[in-house]
Design a protein around this motif. Structure first.
Motif, PDB file in Angstrom:
ATOM      1  N   ALA A 334       2.417   6.345 -18.369  1.00 25.59           N
ATOM      2  CA  ALA A 334       2.478   7.234 -17.207  1.00 25.59           C
ATOM      3  C   ALA A 334       3.622   8.222 -17.392  1.00 25.59           C
ATOM      4  CB  ALA A 334       2.682   6.422 -15.935  1.00 25.59           C
ATOM      5  N   GLU A 335       3.473   9.404 -16.823  1.00 23.06           N
ATOM      6  CA  GLU A 335       4.467  10.464 -17.042  1.00 23.06           C
ATOM      7  C   GLU A 335       5.703  10.239 -16.175  1.00 23.06           C
ATOM      8  OE1 GLU A 335       4.878  15.346 -16.666  1.00 23.06           O
ATOM      9  OE2 GLU A 335       2.907  14.372 -16.517  1.00 23.06           O
ATOM     10  N   HIS A 336       6.853  10.186 -16.849  1.00 19.84           N
ATOM     11  CA  HIS A 336       8.125   9.999 -16.145  1.00 19.84           C
ATOM     12  C   HIS A 336       8.360  11.145 -15.166  1.00 19.84           C
ATOM     13  CE1 HIS A 336      12.344   9.389 -15.300  1.00 19.84           C
ATOM     14  NE2 HIS A 336      12.645  10.570 -15.811  1.00 19.84           N
ATOM     15  N   ILE A 340       5.613   7.774 -12.393  1.00 19.65           N
ATOM     16  CA  ILE A 340       6.496   6.629 -12.618  1.00 19.65           C
ATOM     17  C   ILE A 340       7.888   7.168 -12.914  1.00 19.65           C
ATOM     18  CG2 ILE A 340       6.254   6.463 -15.143  1.00 19.65           C
ATOM     19  CD1 ILE A 340       5.895   3.420 -14.790  1.00 19.65           C
ATOM     20  N   TYR A 341       8.900   6.318 -12.739  1.00 18.24           N
ATOM     21  CA  TYR A 341      10.258   6.651 -13.186  1.00 18.24           C
ATOM     22  C   TYR A 341      10.634   5.638 -14.263  1.00 18.24           C
ATOM     23  CZ  TYR A 341      11.305  10.245  -9.740  1.00 18.24           C
ATOM     24  OH  TYR A 341      11.321  11.412  -9.021  1.00 18.24           O
ATOM     25  N   VAL A 342      11.117   6.132 -15.387  1.00 19.02           N
ATOM     26  CA  VAL A 342      11.423   5.276 -16.537  1.00 19.02           C
ATOM     27  C   VAL A 342      12.911   5.325 -16.836  1.00 19.02           C
ATOM     28  CG1 VAL A 342      10.962   4.831 -18.979  1.00 19.02           C
ATOM     29  CG2 VAL A 342       9.118   5.655 -17.501  1.00 19.02           C
ATOM     30  N   GLY A 343      13.488   4.154 -17.077  1.00 20.96           N
ATOM     31  CA  GLY A 343      14.890   4.068 -17.456  1.00 20.96           C
ATOM     32  C   GLY A 343      15.164   2.761 -18.171  1.00 20.96           C
ATOM     33  N   GLN A 369       0.654  10.012  -6.654  1.00 18.47           N
ATOM     34  CA  GLN A 369       0.365  10.373  -8.047  1.00 18.47           C
ATOM     35  C   GLN A 369       0.144   9.125  -8.899  1.00 18.47           C
ATOM     36  OE1 GLN A 369       2.802  14.635  -8.154  1.00 18.47           O
ATOM     37  NE2 GLN A 369       3.841  12.757  -8.787  1.00 18.47           N
ATOM     38  N   ALA A 370       0.844   8.053  -8.568  1.00 20.39           N
ATOM     39  CA  ALA A 370       0.646   6.794  -9.282  1.00 20.39           C
ATOM     40  C   ALA A 370      -0.755   6.254  -9.034  1.00 20.39           C
ATOM     41  CB  ALA A 370       1.697   5.772  -8.844  1.00 20.39           C
ATOM     42  N   ARG A 371      -1.180   6.273  -7.786  1.00 20.49           N
ATOM     43  CA  ARG A 371      -2.524   5.804  -7.433  1.00 20.49           C
ATOM     44  C   ARG A 371      -3.594   6.622  -8.152  1.00 20.49           C
ATOM     45  NH1 ARG A 371      -5.843   1.780  -4.984  1.00 20.49           N
ATOM     46  NH2 ARG A 371      -7.758   2.808  -4.350  1.00 20.49           N
ATOM     47  N   GLN A 372      -3.453   7.933  -8.169  1.00 23.35           N
ATOM     48  CA  GLN A 372      -4.418   8.801  -8.840  1.00 23.35           C
ATOM     49  C   GLN A 372      -4.466   8.511 -10.343  1.00 23.35           C
ATOM     50  OE1 GLN A 372      -3.040  12.694  -7.735  1.00 23.35           O
ATOM     51  NE2 GLN A 372      -3.687  12.484  -5.604  1.00 23.35           N
ATOM     52  N   PHE A 373      -3.307   8.256 -10.922  1.00 27.92           N
ATOM     53  CA  PHE A 373      -3.229   7.959 -12.356  1.00 27.92           C
ATOM     54  C   PHE A 373      -4.021   6.693 -12.689  1.00 27.92           C
ATOM     55  CE2 PHE A 373      -1.144   5.597 -15.777  1.00 27.92           C
ATOM     56  CZ  PHE A 373      -1.201   6.518 -16.818  1.00 27.92           C
TER      57      PHE A 373
END
Length: 399
Positions: A334-336, A340-343, A369-373
């Motif tokens: 998923a796109e940060h 999603i948030y990535v760290g 946006q997460a649900r759509q992904f």
């Protein structure tokens, strides 16, 4: 229609943890069009109540119970026989007899193996085509454990990684098709392997997007949630790291924030985390979708991860913004900053969480946006369609 033997290392129902979610969805799909015979192990006595449900979905069924104590004894034997512990930890006799009987009666057209641990149930010299779902490259997980452990466990883990890698690849060679849960896992599997394995491919997980759906109303109580099986070492590592390294900084900035660890079984290491202010450990829950729907943000701070994390997909399907490690997002991709948030550091997690806690509109946008992904990229219909196509081809080639 074909006669398919489905073998799993754990009862494929209820779908309440990662491997059982995948095995149940594939079993359910195969039972729609084929006659399915089912064999599996039960490692939790509470799961025996679900045997009658599975009997209603299959032509025949056989299972063997295995206790943690018995598995430890079998693992000790594996050191003497130089077998991988993963393979040696199961009593295969009853299921082997069941399989031989089906084969002798010529009632099986194809065998579906779910996980490498089911390989020894099936004779090596049979002509019946085999499809194997390895799911993850478990050998790589043990190798990662070895790098972070001290002796003697570093030696045990390194031994398991080496022996299991050899077994996984031999099992893939025996199979007409071998699946892994993502293309990234396929790349790991094929790395440094001299023989060409062309029939190994990625087959994604899906999400039940009707069950895991957005909450109708969120109370915005600043609840951060982690979900998962809490007898699984990477999950224990993840929540321990999060509470010890991240949580205090979040609470200082947001004193009303709450961190909920949802999932069983009870784990004494995890239970002790309730000693930290604002931390709740639920143990088993009746409904994981409801737990997710009651939260505002999900975290997946996994230090060690293989394959695709269902916990991340399920949270995203519930329109929760997720803060995850790079390892937890691998295979999902998923796109940060969008879905999603990535760290990977405590500072990363604290920054992302505080940003989301302070901005309700941003939480809602990222959740949408997460649900759509998930709706676009992770569908069980798509995965099952690929499985059916492969089975049709394998059966046609065998005729």
């Amino acid at each position: 229609m074909a006669n398919i033997l489905f073998l799993a290392h754990r009862i494929p129902y209820p779908p309440n943890k990662g491997d059982k979610i995948r095995s149940w969805n594939f079993l359910k799909e195969l039972a729609k069009e084929h006659t399915v015979h089912l064999g599996f192990f039960i490692d939790n006595p509470d799961d025996e109540v679900h045997v009658s449900f599975l009997e209603n979905h299959t032509a025949s069924l056989c299972f063997e119970t295995v206790t943690p104590f018995k598995q430890k004894l079998l693992c000790l034997r594996s050191f003497l026989t130089n077998d991988a512990l993963t393979v040696g930890a199961y009593p295969y006799g009853k299921l082997q007899k069941y399989v031989r009987s089906l084969i002798e009666k010529k009632e099986i057209d194809l065998i579906f193996l779910f996980s490498a641990a089911t390989g020894p149930i099936v004779p090596n010299d049979i002509e019946i085509p085999v499809i194997t779902d390895l799911v993850d490259v478990d050998s790589a997980k043990w190798g990662a454990y070895a790098e972070n452990a001290s002796f003697p466990m570093s030696w045990v883990y390194a031994r398991e990684g080496k022996l299991l890698a050899h077994y996984e690849r031999n099992l893939a060679d025996r199979s007409k098709v071998a699946y892994l849960v993502s293309d990234q896992e396929v790349a790991v599997f094929k790395k440094d392997f001299k023989r060409s394995i062309t029939a190994v491919r990625g087959l994604k997980n899906g999400v039940d997007i009707e069950l895991f759906s957005p909450a109708q109303n969120r109370d915005a109580q600043k609840i951060i949630i982690f979900t998962g099986a809490m007898d699984y070492r990477p999950n224990v590592e993840a929540v321990t790291w999060f509470v010890e390294k991240v949580w205090e900084g979040v609470r200082i900035a947001e004193p009303s924030a709450k961190f909920v660890v949802a999932g069983g079984p009870e784990n004494p290491v995890v239970r002790k985390l309730e000693g930290y202010e604002g931390v709740e450990v639920t143990g088993y829950v009746d409904s994981m979708p409801e737990m997710l729907q009651s939260a505002d943000i999900a975290v997946a701070p996994l230090l060690t991860a293989r394959g695709i994390q269902n916990k991340v997909l399920e949270a995203m399907a519930c329109a929760l913004p997720v803060v995850a490690s790079t390892a937890a997002n691998e295979g999902i991709e998923a796109e940060h900053g969008k879905a999603i948030y990535v760290g990977d550091t405590a500072a990363d997690f604290k920054m992302h969480l505080l940003t989301l806690l302070e901005k309700p509109a941003l939480r809602e946008l990222v959740g949408q946006q997460a649900r759509q992904f998930v709706e676009t990229e992770f569908s069980w219909d798509s995965a099952c369609k690929q499985l059916n196509q492969d089975i049709t081809k394998v059966l046609a080639d065998a005729r």
